[in-house]
Write a protein that holds these residues in place. Structure first.
Motif, PDB file in Angstrom:
ATOM      1  N   ARG A  32      11.607  -2.646  -8.871  1.00 26.15           N
ATOM      2  CA  ARG A  32      10.344  -2.619  -8.111  1.00 26.15           C
ATOM      3  C   ARG A  32      10.525  -1.809  -6.826  1.00 26.15           C
ATOM      4  NH1 ARG A  32       9.352  -7.837  -7.899  1.00 26.15           N
ATOM      5  NH2 ARG A  32      10.181  -8.137  -5.824  1.00 26.15           N
ATOM      6  N   LEU A  33      11.651  -1.975  -6.162  1.00 27.84           N
ATOM      7  CA  LEU A  33      11.934  -1.207  -4.950  1.00 27.84           C
ATOM      8  C   LEU A  33      12.027   0.288  -5.264  1.00 27.84           C
ATOM      9  CD1 LEU A  33      12.618  -1.235  -1.935  1.00 27.84           C
ATOM     10  CD2 LEU A  33      14.996  -1.648  -2.560  1.00 27.84           C
ATOM     11  N   ASP A  65       8.617   1.507  -5.617  1.00 25.34           N
ATOM     12  CA  ASP A  65       7.958   1.552  -4.304  1.00 25.34           C
ATOM     13  C   ASP A  65       8.337   2.799  -3.513  1.00 25.34           C
ATOM     14  OD1 ASP A  65       6.658  -0.839  -4.791  1.00 25.34           O
ATOM     15  OD2 ASP A  65       7.959  -2.043  -3.501  1.00 25.34           O
ATOM     16  N   THR A  66       9.494   3.386  -3.794  1.00 23.67           N
ATOM     17  CA  THR A  66       9.895   4.627  -3.125  1.00 23.67           C
ATOM     18  C   THR A  66       9.317   5.858  -3.819  1.00 23.67           C
ATOM     19  OG1 THR A  66      11.949   4.859  -4.390  1.00 23.67           O
ATOM     20  CG2 THR A  66      12.067   3.616  -2.318  1.00 23.67           C
ATOM     21  N   GLY A  67       8.563   5.636  -4.913  1.00 23.48           N
ATOM     22  CA  GLY A  67       7.973   6.744  -5.654  1.00 23.48           C
ATOM     23  C   GLY A  67       8.880   7.299  -6.721  1.00 23.48           C
ATOM     24  N   CYS A  68       9.952   6.595  -7.028  1.00 24.39           N
ATOM     25  CA  CYS A  68      10.917   7.050  -8.035  1.00 24.39           C
ATOM     26  C   CYS A  68      10.759   6.255  -9.325  1.00 24.39           C
ATOM     27  CB  CYS A  68      12.336   6.893  -7.502  1.00 24.39           C
ATOM     28  SG  CYS A  68      12.656   7.856  -6.011  1.00 24.39           S
ATOM     29  N   MET A 125       7.214  -1.289   0.598  1.00 21.43           N
ATOM     30  CA  MET A 125       7.986  -2.518   0.536  1.00 21.43           C
ATOM     31  C   MET A 125       9.254  -2.410   1.372  1.00 21.43           C
ATOM     32  SD  MET A 125       9.333  -4.481  -2.787  1.00 21.43           S
ATOM     33  CE  MET A 125      10.751  -5.496  -2.674  1.00 21.43           C
ATOM     34  N   LEU A 126       9.972  -1.303   1.261  1.00 21.61           N
ATOM     35  CA  LEU A 126      11.227  -1.160   1.981  1.00 21.61           C
ATOM     36  C   LEU A 126      11.013  -1.174   3.486  1.00 21.61           C
ATOM     37  CD1 LEU A 126      14.256  -0.546   2.013  1.00 21.61           C
ATOM     38  CD2 LEU A 126      13.690   1.852   1.870  1.00 21.61           C
ATOM     39  N   ARG A 127      10.067  -0.395   3.970  1.00 19.29           N
ATOM     40  CA  ARG A 127       9.884  -0.273   5.409  1.00 19.29           C
ATOM     41  C   ARG A 127       9.056  -1.409   5.990  1.00 19.29           C
ATOM     42  NH1 ARG A 127      11.139   5.066   7.439  1.00 19.29           N
ATOM     43  NH2 ARG A 127      11.823   6.291   5.710  1.00 19.29           N
ATOM     44  N   ALA A 128       8.220  -2.043   5.203  1.00 19.26           N
ATOM     45  CA  ALA A 128       7.324  -3.067   5.727  1.00 19.26           C
ATOM     46  C   ALA A 128       8.082  -4.246   6.308  1.00 19.26           C
ATOM     47  CB  ALA A 128       6.380  -3.541   4.627  1.00 19.26           C
ATOM     48  N   GLY A 129       9.177  -4.589   5.743  1.00 22.61           N
ATOM     49  CA  GLY A 129       9.919  -5.744   6.243  1.00 22.61           C
ATOM     50  C   GLY A 129      11.400  -5.483   6.237  1.00 22.61           C
ATOM     51  N   SER A 130      11.851  -4.429   6.893  1.00 25.07           N
ATOM     52  CA  SER A 130      13.268  -4.114   6.840  1.00 25.07           C
ATOM     53  C   SER A 130      13.958  -4.493   8.144  1.00 25.07           C
ATOM     54  CB  SER A 130      13.474  -2.627   6.527  1.00 25.07           C
ATOM     55  OG  SER A 130      12.818  -1.820   7.473  1.00 25.07           O
ATOM     56  N   TRP A 131      15.230  -4.802   8.009  1.00 27.07           N
ATOM     57  CA  TRP A 131      16.075  -5.115   9.153  1.00 27.07           C
ATOM     58  C   TRP A 131      17.254  -4.164   9.110  1.00 27.07           C
ATOM     59  CZ3 TRP A 131      16.336  -9.922  12.238  1.00 27.07           C
ATOM     60  CH2 TRP A 131      15.141 -10.625  12.202  1.00 27.07           C
ATOM     61  N   PRO A 142      16.759 -11.066 -12.713  1.00 23.88           N
ATOM     62  CA  PRO A 142      15.823 -11.133 -11.586  1.00 23.88           C
ATOM     63  C   PRO A 142      16.161 -10.132 -10.467  1.00 23.88           C
ATOM     64  CG  PRO A 142      16.405 -13.343 -12.298  1.00 23.88           C
ATOM     65  CD  PRO A 142      17.307 -12.395 -13.035  1.00 23.88           C
ATOM     66  N   SER A 143      17.447  -9.938 -10.195  1.00 23.17           N
ATOM     67  CA  SER A 143      17.846  -8.964  -9.176  1.00 23.17           C
ATOM     68  C   SER A 143      17.550  -7.542  -9.631  1.00 23.17           C
ATOM     69  CB  SER A 143      19.337  -9.108  -8.856  1.00 23.17           C
ATOM     70  OG  SER A 143      19.589 -10.363  -8.265  1.00 23.17           O
ATOM     71  N   LEU A 144      17.805  -7.246 -10.889  1.00 22.39           N
ATOM     72  CA  LEU A 144      17.465  -5.929 -11.422  1.00 22.39           C
ATOM     73  C   LEU A 144      15.972  -5.666 -11.314  1.00 22.39           C
ATOM     74  CD1 LEU A 144      19.773  -5.891 -14.564  1.00 22.39           C
ATOM     75  CD2 LEU A 144      19.901  -4.305 -12.635  1.00 22.39           C
ATOM     76  N   ALA A 145      15.160  -6.677 -11.611  1.00 24.66           N
ATOM     77  CA  ALA A 145      13.700  -6.519 -11.516  1.00 24.66           C
ATOM     78  C   ALA A 145      13.281  -6.201 -10.085  1.00 24.66           C
ATOM     79  CB  ALA A 145      12.997  -7.776 -12.019  1.00 24.66           C
ATOM     80  N   ARG A 146      13.896  -6.880  -9.114  1.00 25.80           N
ATOM     81  CA  ARG A 146      13.573  -6.605  -7.696  1.00 25.80           C
ATOM     82  C   ARG A 146      13.937  -5.174  -7.325  1.00 25.80           C
ATOM     83  NH1 ARG A 146      16.493 -11.720  -6.583  1.00 25.80           N
ATOM     84  NH2 ARG A 146      14.941 -13.359  -6.605  1.00 25.80           N
TER      85      ARG A 146
END
Length: 197
Positions: free
Chosen positions: A142-143, A146-149, A1-7, A135-139
């Motif tokens: 999830r991140l 997604d990093t495996g933590c 998730m982090l790398r798929a769409g990062s700026w 909602p921000s905490l949930a995001r």
């Protein structure tokens, strides 16, 4: 998730290009406003003395988003720079009303986040998360996953200062003393006293 769409955003786009290349995974370089406008979650990796000013200038693009503060306001002698009692995360929140600041990812060196995933002695790294907007905490949780933590509830944003103080302590132990900070806390079974058989 982090790398798929990062700026990768920096004040000068030329410097952002180098950062995007280092991040890999299709990260795109942009100015700060363009990077802030992208996605639902923005990671603010800003020096303590510049954080509130930069975030205050980006209120519009950051409105309603989760803004992760991973900074550590640690100065000479591994002392906290937050002498007035407000954490770095609370300062960001104060500079940008309408932005949902979440404190996370501040307890490890950047190289830990390059591990895929960060697992130590067979256990995934636990990442404390502090914030007030569910909602921000949930995001952010999830991140973290997604990093495996493993996300750990750290309480509301008013507790972000405790994470920053923990980072100051750990950095002082690791860098100043060469001590293994992980050895400070006993396993959970022993946290409230000796295990009785």
């Amino acid at each position: 998730m982090l790398r798929a769409g990062s700026w990768a955003g920096r004040r000068r786009v030329s410097r952002a290009e180098g950062l995007a290349t280092r991040l890999g995974g299709g990260a795109k370089a942009a100015g700060l406003r363009e990077a802030a406008a992208f996605g639902d979650v923005v990671l603010a990796a800003l020096p303590f003395d510049a954080g509130a000013g930069v975030v205050g200038q980006l209120c519009g693009p950051l409105e309603g988003k989760a803004l992760i503060d991973c900074s550590n306001p640690v100065g000479p002698g591994f002392r906290l720079l937050t002498r007035d009692g407000r954490s770095a995360a609370e300062r960001l929140a104060g500079a940008a009303p309408g932005v949902h600041v979440v404190k996370a990812f501040n307890l490890c060196h950047e190289d830990v986040w390059r591990m895929a995933p960060p697992v130590f002695d067979g256990r995934p790294l636990a990442v404390p998360v502090c914030g007030d907007d569910e909602p921000s905490l949930a995001r952010v949780r999830r991140l973290v996953r997604d990093t495996g933590c493993e996300p750990v509830p750290g309480g509301g944003l008013e507790r972000a200062g405790l994470l920053e103080a923990t980072a100051a302590l750990f950095i002082g132990l690791w860098v100043g003393e060469g001590a293994d900070a992980q050895a400070i806390a006993p396993p959970l079974a022993y946290a409230t006293g000796p295990v009785r058989g």
